[in-house]
Structures are given as structure tokens and as C-alpha cells.
Write an enzyme that holds these catalytic residues in place. Sequence first.
Site, PDB file in Angstrom:
ATOM      1  N   LYS A   1      -2.271  -1.559  -3.733  1.00  0.00           N
ATOM      2  CA  LYS A   1      -3.119  -0.369  -3.672  1.00  0.00           C
ATOM      3  C   LYS A   1      -2.247   0.878  -3.785  1.00  0.00           C
ATOM      4  O   LYS A   1      -1.260   0.945  -3.063  1.00  0.00           O
ATOM      5  CB  LYS A   1      -3.887  -0.390  -2.345  1.00  0.00           C
ATOM      6  CG  LYS A   1      -4.848   0.765  -2.155  1.00  0.00           C
ATOM      7  CD  LYS A   1      -5.513   0.699  -0.791  1.00  0.00           C
ATOM      8  CE  LYS A   1      -6.463   1.886  -0.652  1.00  0.00           C
ATOM      9  NZ  LYS A   1      -7.078   1.982   0.641  1.00  0.00           N
TER      10      LYS A   1
ATOM     11  N   LYS B   1       0.853  -1.181   0.000  1.00  0.00           N
ATOM     12  CA  LYS B   1       0.000   0.000   0.000  1.00  0.00           C
ATOM     13  C   LYS B   1       0.892   1.235   0.000  1.00  0.00           C
ATOM     14  O   LYS B   1       1.653   1.467   0.946  1.00  0.00           O
ATOM     15  CB  LYS B   1      -0.903  -0.016   1.239  1.00  0.00           C
ATOM     16  CG  LYS B   1      -1.888   1.136   1.289  1.00  0.00           C
ATOM     17  CD  LYS B   1      -2.774   1.000   2.526  1.00  0.00           C
ATOM     18  CE  LYS B   1      -3.807   2.104   2.604  1.00  0.00           C
ATOM     19  NZ  LYS B   1      -4.592   1.995   3.844  1.00  0.00           N
TER      20      LYS B   1
HETATM   21 ZN   LIG Z   1      -5.916   3.306   7.879  1.00  0.00          ZN
END
Ligand SMILES: [Zn+2]
Length: 326
Positions: A248, A195
Amino acid sequence: MNFPLYRPRRLRRTEALRRLIRETELSPFDLILPLFAMEGKNVRNPISSMPGHFQFSVDNILREAREAKNLGIAGVILFGIPGKKDEKGSSAYDPKGPVQQAIREIKKAVPGLIVITDVCMCEYTSSGHCGIIKDGDVDNDQTLRALAKEALSHAKAGADMVAPSDMMDGRVRQIREALDKNGFNHIPIMSYAVKYASAFYGPFREAAESTPSFGDRKSYQMDPGNADEAIREAGCDIEEGADIVMVKPALPCLDIIRRVKDTFGYPVAAYSVSGEYAMVKAAAKMGWIDGEKVMMEMLLSIKRAGADMIVTYFAKEAAALLKKRI
Ligand SMILES: [Zn+2]
């Protein structure tokens, strides 16, 4: 393979031929719809930067979940907006919290729809950070305990899968152990393994009311310049027990999706984030692009890059179009 023996256009002549040799096709079952659960009754607050998306009370979330199931969407991922926030984010594991209630209601009313829960502290902490603050930064190990409690409370409410998104080190193992010790060894973990600290998350913060009150998330989310580190992150999570690894955001990270898929051969999820959605919606509204076509091409490119499933705010629209095509 030289011209004139090889003429690639031969197989592009008609839609039927093109379809015959198409390598990647989208299906509604590739898609996961994010939903925002909050307290109250009959609440449906529009999220201005994500047209078509709302903060819902549990009664209204049920309607969305039913619609998703009817469209053939694989599942929903739930985010919570609690009534109160504190330093420790303790409402994250409140058995009566909006997410826990939504899980119970959806599992009762919409069988067959996969209910995944986002496991993170940022919606619940007064700081808006993904963990508990100590000396001006998020304290990793103290946050792990809170995350394990949160994941366990989702499993107890009946979630089919938990999805930690906090980017703390070691959280997958801690959550796996907590689930296993409490009789939930059958519940898979979809980890937000890779992420990035991305500007594409902007609209989500309005939706989840999780803008950090100070600083940014760069001390725990990844630097967008790094790709080898993505492989190390995904490797750690798989070793700790992740069943699905997520990348992501999606569109700016197609190369990373491909590398993670090729390196591990694990199920890969991609999160096409709020900024990706908002850009398409805004440009389509201006008449600058064909929103539907760009949406479908975007989702297809994410799948072609190696994603087995896509979390996307386009899930309902895309599924409706795909249903029509079949
Ligand atoms: Zn968070």
C-alpha cells in the site's frame, strides 16, 4: 526473433486475437470494496474528496454490501468511525462498535461475501495515531495488546479475515496468537505488510476522521525510498503467520508488488488508495482523461504487477463494467 519473421502486429489485428493472447484480465472477484461504518441510523455522509463514497450507518452498509455481492465483488473491508475516541482507542474492541455490528449484520444478510476488517487504532485514538502514545511517539508493544484485542473482537463478531494496518513491529504474531488461543485458528490474517508513509492517503483521513493531531506517521510507516526493506517487512509478517501480504499504496509501488510476489510466492493484495481514486475522479471531471478507461488500465496494471487482489474505491464501478463485458 527478427523482423520480418516475427511480426507482433499479426496477433493485434482484431479484438478476438488480442483477447486470445491477453496475459492478464481483471475479474470482479479480484476486487475488495472499502466501507466506512459509523453509529446511528440512516446515515449516509458523503466524503467530498472521494465522490461516490460515504460514511454509512450499519443499515446503509448492508445495502452497499448486497450491491457489492450482486456485482460479483469478492469482499468488503470495513473501517470504523466510533462515537467516541480516547487516548487508548478503547472503542476499537467494543463488541457493540459500528464495525462489530456491521460484521454481524453483513454475515447474516449477505452470505458468500468475504468480510475483512481493518485492524488499527487510528480511527479510535484521540491522537489520530495508529497506536497508543507514550513520550510523544507511538508505543509499539503497548499497541500490540490493543490490536490483538481489536482483531479478536472482529473475529468474535464473525469476520472472515482480519487485516492489521498499523505497521507496529510484531503485530501479526500477537494477533495470530490471540486468535489461536480463542478458537479462531481458521481465520486468516491479511497483513498490510508494506505500507509506505504516503501522501496518497490524504482523502482517506477525511473519510475515517483519522488525521493525526500532531506529527506524522513516518516513525512507523515505511520510507518511500526503500524497496529492500519492503522485502524484510513482508518476510517478517509471513514468518509471524500472515496468510496474505499487502502492499500500500498500489500505483506508486508496482515494482514493490512484483518483488514481493516473486520473492515469496504468497498471495499478494494491493491497496489502491484514496489519492489514486481522487486523482482519476478529478481529472475525469475536468474532461482531461477518460475516467473509466484510466481506471481499468490502472487496475489491470496493478494485477499485472503481481497482485492477486485489489482493495479499491473503484470496486463497484469496475465490477459493473466487467460484468457488462462478459
Ligand atoms: Zn492506522
